[in-house]
Structure formats: C-alpha cells, structure tokens
Design an enzyme around this catalytic site. Structure first.
Site, PDB file in Angstrom:
ATOM      1  N   GLY A   1      56.420 -68.723 101.138  1.00 43.06           N
ATOM      2  CA  GLY A   1      56.213 -69.913 101.953  1.00 43.06           C
ATOM      3  C   GLY A   1      56.715 -71.180 101.311  1.00 43.06           C
ATOM      4  O   GLY A   1      56.559 -72.257 101.884  1.00 43.06           O
ATOM      5  N   ARG A   2      57.368 -71.071 100.129  1.00 45.23           N
ATOM      6  CA  ARG A   2      57.749 -72.284  99.395  1.00 45.23           C
ATOM      7  C   ARG A   2      58.961 -72.996  99.988  1.00 45.23           C
ATOM      8  O   ARG A   2      59.217 -74.152  99.642  1.00 45.23           O
ATOM      9  CB  ARG A   2      58.013 -71.956  97.928  1.00 45.23           C
ATOM     10  N   ASP A   3      59.746 -72.329 100.845  1.00 44.41           N
ATOM     11  CA  ASP A   3      60.942 -72.984 101.389  1.00 44.41           C
ATOM     12  C   ASP A   3      61.239 -72.425 102.783  1.00 44.41           C
ATOM     13  O   ASP A   3      60.527 -71.566 103.298  1.00 44.41           O
ATOM     14  CB  ASP A   3      62.139 -72.817 100.448  1.00 44.41           C
TER      15      ASP A   3
END
Length: 565
Positions: A287-289
C-alpha cells in the site's frame, strides 16, 4: 510410545533447516532432521531467485549501512534492528560459503550480476538461476556427507515444553501411522510459511503454517503476523511468479471477455502507465505507492465476475515481444532480466505470441513469525527458528532477495547457538503418562464415518482466505474470515480420517486455522494500511499504529497487543 533421543531436532527440509542442521553437527551436536516430504525441496516459484549482499561490485556507493537503511525503510518501523544488523553484516560471507558448496551466482562480465531488488534503492540483489534449488541441492549433498539422519514423511504433531523449556516432540509417521516421541534438548523450526492458506499460492502443498501454530501453542511470542505478502503469478499455461520487471514492458491486461478494466479501479489522477511504472519496482503488493492498484484492480475484477473460470485475468505479451532490450537504459532491471524470463517461459513450452496466458493474485510469503534473538532463540528456551517462520528481520515490506539470505544467516546462527545450548543444558524429563495421553488424543481423531471431507475443508479455508484476506480487506471481510475459520474448526471435529496421511492432513488444517486466526486478529487490530497490510476501510498509514503487534497464547486464549522488541 516409542522414543528417539537426540540433542537437536530440526523440523523442516528447506534452506534454513538444512543450514541449521549442518552448523549444529559441525559444532558437535547429535542432530535429527524430520520433514513431512521425501527429500528436501526448494520453493521453485520463478526462473530466478535473488540473494542480497552489499559488496559494492556493481554500485561502489553501496555498503552495509546502505543495506541496513533499505531494510529499515521497507519495514516501516516493524523490523528488529538487532536482527537487521546481524543480517547485513553476514550477507557477503554467506555468499562465499554457498559458492564454496558449488552454488552458482550469475555473472555479468567479471562481476556478479546484481540488480535493484524490491523496495531497495541500490543494485545488490545477486541472481541465482533455478530459484532456491541450487542452494538446497548443495546443502543436501553436505548433509549426506556429514551422515545427519533424516526422517522422511514424518510430521511433528506437538512440541513438548516444561517450565518454558523444550523437552521434545510428538511425531507421526505419515505412511506407517506410528506415533513416537523425540526426546531432545533443543528444537529448530525451519518449517517455512503458510502459503497454502490461499486458493492461489506459490508454496508446496505441505507449507501449512505448522511452525507458527506449534510454537503458538507452546506460549512462544509471535510478531508481524498481519504482514502477508501477496503478488501476481501465472496460473496457466505455467505456474510461476509474474516478476515485477515485466511491467516495464507495459503488457496488456484484459478480463475474460477481452476488455481492459484496470482504468475503472483507478483514481482519476493516476494513469495505467504510472501504476505499471511503480509496480516495476517491486513484486509484492504494497500500500506504500500507486502500484497497489494493479493487484486491487485484478482481485476486484475477478471477485466481480470478470475473471476467467480459473479465477484469473488475461495478459497479452505483445508489447514485450517487440521489446529490444539492447537499446534500453542500463538502470532498468528489465534490460537484463527480461531475456531470462522470456527464455524460461519458452523452455516451459509457453508460446508468448499465441498462448492464452492467465495471471491471478497469489499468496507469497509471511513477513512475520516467531520472535527470535540474534541467535535464533525464541521466547521458549531451547526453541530456535529461522527463515519464513521467524519474525523480526523483515517488517511491513521485505526487500526482494532477503528471504533466502535470512535462511542462511539465521539458519547458521541458530545451528551454532543450539549446539551451545545443548552443551550447557541437561534434558528435561518427559512424563510417560503425558505421552500416553498425547497418543490417545491423536488416535481419537481417526473417524472413518465422519461427515466432512478433509480436502473439501482445506479448499473451503483457502477460498475463504484468498477472497477475504489476501489483497483487499476490511473489518467486514476479516470478521467473515474469523467466523468461517471457526466453522471449519468445528467441522474438523467430525471430519473423515481413515489413514495416517489423512490424520496428517487433519493436523495441517488445524495448523492452518490457528495461523489464519492469528493473521486475521492482527489485521483487525491494525486499523491502518502499512506496507503489505492493506485495509480499504483504513487506506492510509497512521503514526499511532507505528509499533509491531505481538501475539501469545495462554490457557487456550490469544493475547494480542502492540509492543516493542
């Protein structure tokens, strides 16, 4: 009950288990290896594997400090810095050890072939063709030369612990049905992860969360169980990872009816090319990018009925077949890795121009596990662990190329430390009445008139977790998982068990239920999205949840809380 005595019982047959067995034997311990299969095997999930070490050969600016910072950055506050420090310092020597055993690392001219791995910023991921197989094959040879005894087709049903000290284990021979005990001073868990929890996964059929569940029931502490790596994989005409560098070639993604669909799952400000560019930087879902929309779109399209009968979508490789890697910039991983991927697929009989190629979301690896110290000791004295079953070297995300590395570094450390523990401690007595009770309980599971099929229960569990946990989850889907797991556990009490192999499957399903329950409970508690843990009802990272979640069991009750290493 028959008994076998040894100093150290090693459970598992992968890279971590074999390395631990070897180092303990070299340090003077009597070692016994027990594995559910016949002969040790590797997870051959792709054409190549990565193995990290900051040797600075390709990038002179790379060093141990840079490697450490990459791991900590990817972990997003969830890794144990002490384990990370040990890992980065012993990475390069571990490559030298493997090369001395005959493991071939790919070369590019006079240097190692090194590329930028998932979530890293510098090229240090050394490439091994054949994934982990060359490592396993090399270790098997030396295990045989050292004459370390190996019990094949043996499953450990229970770890025996007295006053928080390992005393031994209860084992089941999956062919003869013999139930026996191993009396030992120490146990090493090298049981891998729990990929079989999911309808699509990259793991062998016996990777069922055994180590997590066995340790949990002894009261051992576990960490980061919510961080399950998902990724994309080929489902037909070949089973393999869909490696991240493929996205740099912009393949065409279609649903079962031949229509493009990714656009309808994207925010208006993001393009398909942008998410493919982001996805080319790392294989696992995170979910970081913006890359997260690749897996989200594919999973939702399948769930909404747009997938193939194989619960997959269709990939058109036409843009990659026109790709001339020779003219690509050197910094693009696809320049050196696409030819290997293409040749591997062709070697498997895949016609990239004509075959219908299907891809789906797969369970890959768990980033959490037993809490261990720098020598692999868990919170139970005499219980050691390394590899995917152990937590701490990774966090919310894991660098590509670090799993095989952790198996070797902490497998070696654990084997040496277990040998020292064996030297310094006396065995713990095992009560014969206790063993008789364990044998009676195992035999009570035989039931040739049961109402429920074990394979059907396993399939039900895999579908439940794949649909509701793997990529897109929220409070509702997690509670759906927990309620479904409870029903499966209840039905297991009346399952048909008519052979030793079926008894083993029953034990595996119970281990899967307990492991899945830990994962779902931790995911419910973490009301945010962080790395591989993504909740659509809490889609952003939240500094208030910046600590790891720890799980223990006491008196059949799960205790789960945020804490520190």
């Amino acid at each position: 009950m028959d008994k076998i005595k040894t100093d150290l019982l090693v459970i598992g047959g992968g890279g971590a288990a074999l390395r631990a067995a070897l180092e303990a034997k070299k340090s003077g311990s009597n070692v016994l290896v027990a594995q559910k299969g016949i002969g040790s095997t590797a997870y051959k999930v792709a054409e190549t594997a990565g193995y990290n070490a900051a040797d600075g050969q390709v990038d002179p600016l790379d060093n141990i400090e840079e490697f450490y910072n990459d791991i900590i950055r990817a972990a997003l506050g969830m890794a144990d810095p002490r384990l990370v420090e040990a890992l980065v310092n012993e990475a390069a020597p571990s490559i030298k050890f493997l090369e001395e055993l005959g493991v071939p690392f790919e070369r590019d001219g006079g240097k190692y072939l090194e590329v930028v791995g998932c979530f890293a910023v510098r090229p240090r991921m050394h490439i091994i063709k054949g994934h982990g197989e060359p490592i396993i094959d090399a270790l098997k040879k030396i295990i045989r030369r050292q004459q370390i005894p190996v019990l094949n087709r043996v499953m450990v049903a229970k770890l025996l612990v007295k006053h928080n000290r390992i005393a031994g284990a209860v084992c089941l021979n999956l062919e003869s049905g013999q139930i026996f005990a191993v009396e030992c001073k120490a146990i090493f868990l090298g049981t891998g992860g729990a990929g079989q929890l999911f309808r699509w996964n990259h793991n062998p059929v016996d990777i069922t969360g055994d180590g997590y569940a066995l340790a949990y029931r002894t009261g051992a502490r576990l960490v980061n169980m919510e961080y399950m790596q998902a990724g994309l994989g080929f489902t037909t005409p070949v089973r393999s990872n869909f490696n991240n560098w493929i996205w740099s070639g912009y393949p065409i993604v279609k649903n079962n009816s031949g229509s493009s669909f990714i656009e309808k799952y994207l925010p208006q400000s993001i393009t398909v090319q942008e998410i493919m560019d982001a996805k080319s930087g790392h294989y696992p879902f995170s979910g970081r990018d913006a890359s997260k929309y690749i897996e989200i779109a594919i999973h939702r399209e399948i769930q909404s009925g747009g997938g193939t009968p194989n619960d997959s979508i269709v990939i058109d490789f036409a843009p990659l077949l026109e790709l001339d890697s020779a003219v690509l910039p050197d910094h693009l991983v696809i320049k050196k890795m696409w030819p290997m991927t293409r040749d591997y697929l062709i070697s498997k009989g895949v016609n990239l121009a004509r075959d219908r190629i299907e891809v789906s979301t797969f369970g890959h690896a768990i980033n959490g596990g037993l809490v261990i110290d720098v020598n692999g000791m868990s919170t139970v004295e005499g219980l050691f662990a390394a590899g995917e079953v152990a937590g701490g070297p990774h966090g919310a995300d894991r660098l590509g190329g670090n799993m095989l590395l952790t198996c070797q570094v902490f497998g070696a450390r654990s084997g040496k430390a277990a040998a020292g523990f064996v030297r310094d401690n006396q065995p713990v007595d095992i009560n014969d009445n206790l063993l008789a009770g364990e044998e009676k309980e195992l035999k009570s599971f035989f039931n040739d008139q049961g109402d429920f099929s074990l394979p059907a229960l396993k399939k039900q569990l895999q579908t439940l977790m794949w649909s509701n946990y793997l990529v897109v989850k929220n409070e509702y889907t997690l509670n759906q998982c927990l309620s479904g797991l409870k029903q499966i556990e209840n039905n297991l009490e009346d399952a048909q068990v008519a052979s030793p192999a079926e008894l083993g499957l029953r034990l595996e399903i119970k281990n899967m239920v307990d492991t899945a329950r830990m994962m779902c409970s931790a995911a419910l508690l973490r009301k945010e999205s962080r790395g591989s843990h993504y909740r659509e009802d809490y889609p952003d990272i939240d500094a208030n949840y910046g600590k790891p979640i720890f799980i223990t069991e006491n008196n059949d009750t799960m205790h789960i809380t945020f804490g520190s290493y």
